[in-house]
Design a protein around this motif. Structure first.
Motif, mmCIF file in Angstrom:
data_model
loop_
_atom_site.group_PDB
_atom_site.id
_atom_site.type_symbol
_atom_site.label_atom_id
_atom_site.label_comp_id
_atom_site.label_asym_id
_atom_site.label_seq_id
_atom_site.Cartn_x
_atom_site.Cartn_y
_atom_site.Cartn_z
ATOM 1 N N TYR A 144 0.854 -1.182 0.000
ATOM 2 C CA TYR A 144 0.000 0.000 0.000
ATOM 3 C C TYR A 144 0.896 1.240 0.000
ATOM 4 O O TYR A 144 2.092 1.174 0.289
ATOM 5 N N ARG A 145 0.289 2.373 -0.332
ATOM 6 C CA ARG A 145 1.010 3.645 -0.409
ATOM 7 C C ARG A 145 1.026 4.283 0.963
ATOM 8 O O ARG A 145 -0.013 4.441 1.586
ATOM 9 N N LYS A 146 2.207 4.593 1.448
ATOM 10 C CA LYS A 146 2.338 5.254 2.741
ATOM 11 C C LYS A 146 2.369 6.771 2.536
ATOM 12 O O LYS A 146 3.178 7.288 1.770
ATOM 13 N N TYR A 147 1.451 7.413 3.269
ATOM 14 C CA TYR A 147 1.370 8.872 3.200
ATOM 15 C C TYR A 147 1.823 9.446 4.539
ATOM 16 O O TYR A 147 1.571 8.872 5.606
ATOM 17 N N LEU B 70 -11.691 0.058 -2.414
ATOM 18 C CA LEU B 70 -10.264 -0.250 -2.416
ATOM 19 C C LEU B 70 -9.519 0.655 -1.445
ATOM 20 O O LEU B 70 -9.689 1.879 -1.463
ATOM 21 N N LEU B 71 -8.704 0.046 -0.602
ATOM 22 C CA LEU B 71 -7.835 0.801 0.296
ATOM 23 C C LEU B 71 -6.549 1.136 -0.478
ATOM 24 O O LEU B 71 -5.778 0.251 -0.844
ATOM 25 N N LEU B 72 -6.334 2.433 -0.727
ATOM 26 C CA LEU B 72 -5.183 2.859 -1.532
ATOM 27 C C LEU B 72 -3.937 3.057 -0.693
ATOM 28 O O LEU B 72 -2.815 2.804 -1.158
ATOM 29 N N GLY B 73 -4.079 3.533 0.514
ATOM 30 C CA GLY B 73 -2.907 3.800 1.334
ATOM 31 C C GLY B 73 -3.310 4.175 2.742
ATOM 32 O O GLY B 73 -4.483 4.106 3.117
ATOM 33 N N ALA B 74 -2.309 4.591 3.520
ATOM 34 C CA ALA B 74 -2.578 4.924 4.916
ATOM 35 C C ALA B 74 -1.421 5.713 5.485
ATOM 36 O O ALA B 74 -0.317 5.760 4.918
ATOM 37 N N CYS B 75 -1.710 6.343 6.613
ATOM 38 C CA CYS B 75 -0.690 7.010 7.408
ATOM 39 C C CYS B 75 -0.716 6.340 8.774
ATOM 40 O O CYS B 75 -1.503 6.716 9.651
ATOM 41 N N ILE C 7 1.659 12.562 7.376
ATOM 42 C CA ILE C 7 0.569 13.353 7.905
ATOM 43 C C ILE C 7 0.535 14.723 7.254
ATOM 44 O O ILE C 7 -0.536 15.317 7.082
ATOM 45 N N GLU C 8 1.716 15.204 6.839
ATOM 46 C CA GLU C 8 1.769 16.516 6.172
ATOM 47 C C GLU C 8 1.045 16.467 4.834
ATOM 48 O O GLU C 8 0.312 17.415 4.479
ATOM 49 N N GLU C 9 1.228 15.370 4.090
ATOM 50 C CA GLU C 9 0.555 15.250 2.796
ATOM 51 C C GLU C 9 -0.964 15.237 2.980
ATOM 52 O O GLU C 9 -1.709 15.873 2.212
ATOM 53 N N ILE C 10 -1.413 14.546 3.970
ATOM 54 C CA ILE C 10 -2.852 14.450 4.193
ATOM 55 C C ILE C 10 -3.416 15.775 4.688
ATOM 56 O O ILE C 10 -4.515 16.190 4.295
ATOM 57 N N GLU C 11 -2.681 16.455 5.543
ATOM 58 C CA GLU C 11 -3.150 17.753 6.036
ATOM 59 C C GLU C 11 -3.276 18.750 4.901
ATOM 60 O O GLU C 11 -4.273 19.500 4.809
ATOM 61 N N VAL C 12 -2.309 18.777 4.011
ATOM 62 C CA VAL C 12 -2.364 19.709 2.879
ATOM 63 C C VAL C 12 -3.534 19.343 1.967
ATOM 64 O O VAL C 12 -4.275 20.214 1.491
ATOM 65 N N ALA C 13 -3.727 18.020 1.726
ATOM 66 C CA ALA C 13 -4.783 17.594 0.817
ATOM 67 C C ALA C 13 -6.169 17.891 1.379
ATOM 68 O O ALA C 13 -7.098 18.254 0.640
ATOM 69 N N THR C 14 -6.345 17.800 2.660
ATOM 70 C CA THR C 14 -7.657 18.038 3.284
ATOM 71 C C THR C 14 -7.812 19.477 3.774
ATOM 72 O O THR C 14 -8.812 19.784 4.438
ATOM 73 N N ASN C 15 -6.823 20.328 3.445
ATOM 74 C CA ASN C 15 -6.854 21.713 3.924
ATOM 75 C C ASN C 15 -6.950 21.729 5.445
ATOM 76 O O ASN C 15 -7.752 22.435 6.036
ATOM 77 N N TYR C 16 -6.086 20.867 6.017
ATOM 78 C CA TYR C 16 -5.998 20.724 7.474
ATOM 79 C C TYR C 16 -7.358 20.316 8.074
ATOM 80 O O TYR C 16 -7.837 20.869 9.056
ATOM 81 N N PHE C 17 -7.897 19.319 7.405
ATOM 82 C CA PHE C 17 -9.154 18.706 7.858
ATOM 83 C C PHE C 17 -10.270 19.746 7.975
ATOM 84 O O PHE C 17 -10.961 19.872 8.993
ATOM 85 N N SER C 18 -10.458 20.443 6.887
ATOM 86 C CA SER C 18 -11.463 21.500 6.835
ATOM 87 C C SER C 18 -12.866 20.904 6.837
ATOM 88 O O SER C 18 -13.125 19.860 6.234
ATOM 89 N N GLN C 19 -13.782 21.590 7.504
ATOM 90 C CA GLN C 19 -15.178 21.158 7.540
ATOM 91 C C GLN C 19 -15.796 21.199 6.147
ATOM 92 O O GLN C 19 -16.717 20.449 5.851
ATOM 93 N N ALA C 20 -15.275 22.076 5.297
ATOM 94 C CA ALA C 20 -15.818 22.177 3.947
ATOM 95 C C ALA C 20 -15.557 20.911 3.146
ATOM 96 O O ALA C 20 -16.297 20.602 2.196
ATOM 97 N N GLN C 21 -14.513 20.197 3.483
ATOM 98 C CA GLN C 21 -14.175 18.989 2.733
ATOM 99 C C GLN C 21 -14.644 17.714 3.460
ATOM 100 O O GLN C 21 -14.394 16.618 2.997
ATOM 101 N N LYS C 22 -15.300 17.895 4.552
ATOM 102 C CA LYS C 22 -15.827 16.736 5.273
ATOM 103 C C LYS C 22 -17.100 16.229 4.582
ATOM 104 O O LYS C 22 -18.035 17.001 4.355
ATOM 105 N N ILE C 23 -17.143 14.948 4.242
ATOM 106 C CA ILE C 23 -18.291 14.384 3.522
ATOM 107 C C ILE C 23 -19.061 13.352 4.353
ATOM 108 O O ILE C 23 -20.084 12.831 3.887
ATOM 109 N N GLY C 24 -18.588 13.083 5.534
ATOM 110 C CA GLY C 24 -19.309 12.100 6.334
ATOM 111 C C GLY C 24 -18.688 11.916 7.700
ATOM 112 O O GLY C 24 -17.593 12.395 7.987
ATOM 113 N N GLU C 25 -19.440 11.229 8.576
ATOM 114 C CA GLU C 25 -18.980 10.940 9.929
ATOM 115 C C GLU C 25 -19.385 9.506 10.250
ATOM 116 O O GLU C 25 -20.567 9.196 10.372
ATOM 117 N N GLY C 26 -18.402 8.637 10.363
ATOM 118 C CA GLY C 26 -18.685 7.250 10.675
ATOM 119 C C GLY C 26 -18.429 6.944 12.140
ATOM 120 O O GLY C 26 -18.001 7.810 12.917
#
Length: 484
Positions: free
Chosen positions: A185-188, A257-262, A190-209
């Motif tokens: 799997y692809r290892k990401y 499909l699980l693409l990767g993880a941090c 935390i910096e890559e994920i923070e940038v991609a999610t705009n630091y976990f912005s509510q605007a990009q939140k699509i669900g809550e499990g």
């Protein structure tokens, strides 16, 4: 006997016939006896003067004989005293014989009764002995059977231990192979994920499990869904990494499909599905058109296919444990994909159970998908997912919430009003096929695990028939859902 010791002469007195015939009233000088004519009551006087006293020395038989003779004389009979004596003795002997015969008969009957009682007692004793022997034989057979069962159980235990050891060795080999491979799997970071999610912005939140929030973003120029697990659900970096490597290697067209993880921060990166979840489409959220029945039959078959693949995973099956419409995702072509595959493996059992309780208490309706037997016993198996599958099938038919759905559908089938239970937004339901599908769904949602049908041998063949029916029928595809 007389006073002088001589017996009394009981014979009639001798008479002079000539004296009687002449009618003379005189005394026979020669004989010294009175005439019968002058002494008509001779026998009476004889009885009064010459009757011997009934001495105690006389036997009862003699007394009885004499009394009988006296009675005969008084009655004017002609029987002599000796004849009376013989007759009385004969009567006494007969009476005594009869008495003795009766006594003998009574004794025989008593002896017979005692003999019968002895025989009955002997038979009872023999029966008791046989009963005790039977008990002894039964106890011996039971002990032998218990010994055989113990030997078989010991053999089974040894076989199970050897099988578990072999499976553990195979699993270790798989884990080692994945750990030494860079393509799992692809290892990401935390910096890559923070940038991609705009630091976990509510605007990009699509669900809550139940395991954490979900964000949509782009990684490697690909739309992805990032699930961030809550801190309490992670349990060791190395174990988390091994489990992620296993899940990333499980690939199937009907599973997300699980693409990767941090691993450091418990972030999972999945492929993005543009049409959202099956729950959103069933309840027409976003004002979308209802799913046609052909598409619903197709989705049901796809879910069953993906779930069977999951249960057949080696070296051990994967149990989803949280199967529900919210975890069934639809891509842009409405191909269904099971989400959160094996996510329960990423958290320890104690935390997973608390998460399940969290879902039950905080998310409306989730409780209705949990296997009742698993909830009571804590024993999890592949048929735990079959219960959840049955509830999802009923929702595909009715478009209703899961609470009490099995009860309502069963009642409608019994009353003959099943047509009224079908989703009214679909006007062209094939009622006969829908009824068959509903009965299959009710079997899947049986309370006892052993009463639920097998997925591969029973459920999937029926679902494939429904999929073929749907493919043979043309329908207008549901509208696309706009990206958020």
């Amino acid at each position: 006997m007389g006073p002088n010791g001589k017996p009394y002469d009981l014979s009639p007195p001798e008479t002079d016939i000539s004296f009687v015939s002449s009618g003379r009233k005189s005394i026979d000088i020669i004989s010294g006896r009175k005439s019968i004519d002058t002494c008509p009551s001779y026998y009476e006087s004889f009885e009064s003067t010459h009757t011997p006293p009934r001495l105690s020395s006389l036997s009862d038989m003699e007394n009885h004989a004499f009394e009988s003779w006296q009675l005969g004389r008084k009655s004017g009979g002609t029987i002599t005293p000796l004849e009376f004596s013989y007759a009385s003795i004969e009567n006494d002997i007969t009476s005594t014989s009869q008495t003795m015969a009766k006594e003998l008969q009574r004794w025989k009957m008593e002896e017979q009764r005692r003999l019968e009682e002895a025989q009955l007692a002997e038979e009872a004793a023999l029966a008791l002995v046989e009963k005790e022997k039977a008990k002894s034989r039964a106890a011996l057979e039971h002990a032998e059977a218990a010994q055989r069962i113990a030997e078989l159980e010991a053999q089974k235990r040894i076989s199970a231990e050897m099988k578990a050891l072999k499976e553990a060795e195979e699993k270790t080999k798989v884990l080692n192979a994945l750990a030494n491979s860079d393509v799992g799997y692809r290892k990401y970071s935390i910096e890559e994920i923070e940038v991609a999610t705009n630091y976990f912005s509510q605007a990009q939140k699509i669900g809550e499990g139940g395991y954490g929030p979900v964000y949509k973003c782009y990684l490697d120029h690909t739309p992805v869904a990032v699930k961030v697990l809550r801190p309490e659900t992670t349990h060791g970096r190395s174990q988390f990494q091994q489990e992620v490597e296993i899940l990333s290697s499980v690939r199937h067209p009907n599973m997300v499909l699980l693409l990767g993880a941090c691993p450091e921060y418990g972030c999972l990166v999945y492929e993005y599905t543009s049409n959202g979840s099956l729950e959103d489409r069933l309840f027409q959220r976003g004002k979308t058109r209802p799913l046609p029945w052909q598409l619903r039959f197709q989705i049901a078959a796809e879910i069953g296919t993906g779930l069977l693949f999951l249960h057949q995973t080696k070296p051990e099956p994967l149990v989803h444990r949280d199967l529900k419409p919210a975890n069934i995702l639809l891509d842009r072509n409405y191909v269904s994909k099971i989400g959160d595959v094996g996510l329960a493996r990423l958290v320890p059992p104690s935390v997973a159970d608390s998460v399940t309780q969290y879902l039950v208490t905080s998310t409306a309706g989730t409780f209705c998908y949990i296997d009742p037997e698993y909830q009571q016993t804590g024993m999890l198996g592949v048929k735990s997912d079959i219960y959840s599958l049955g509830i999802i099938f009923l929702q595909l038919l009715t478009g209703k919430p899961p609470m009490g759905l099995t009860h309502h559908v069963e009642g409608a089938i019994e009353k003959g009003t099943f047509r009224e239970m079908l989703d009214p937004s679909i006007p062209d339901w094939p009622v006969e096929e829908a009824l068959s599908f509903a009965k299959l769904a009710l079997k899947c949602s049986e309370l006892r695990r052993k009463d639920r049908p097998d997925l591969g041998n029973v459920i999937l063949p029926e679902l494939n028939k429904l999929r073929e029916l749907a493919q043979d029928t043309t329908f207008n595809s549901a509208p696309k859902v706009a990206d958020p």
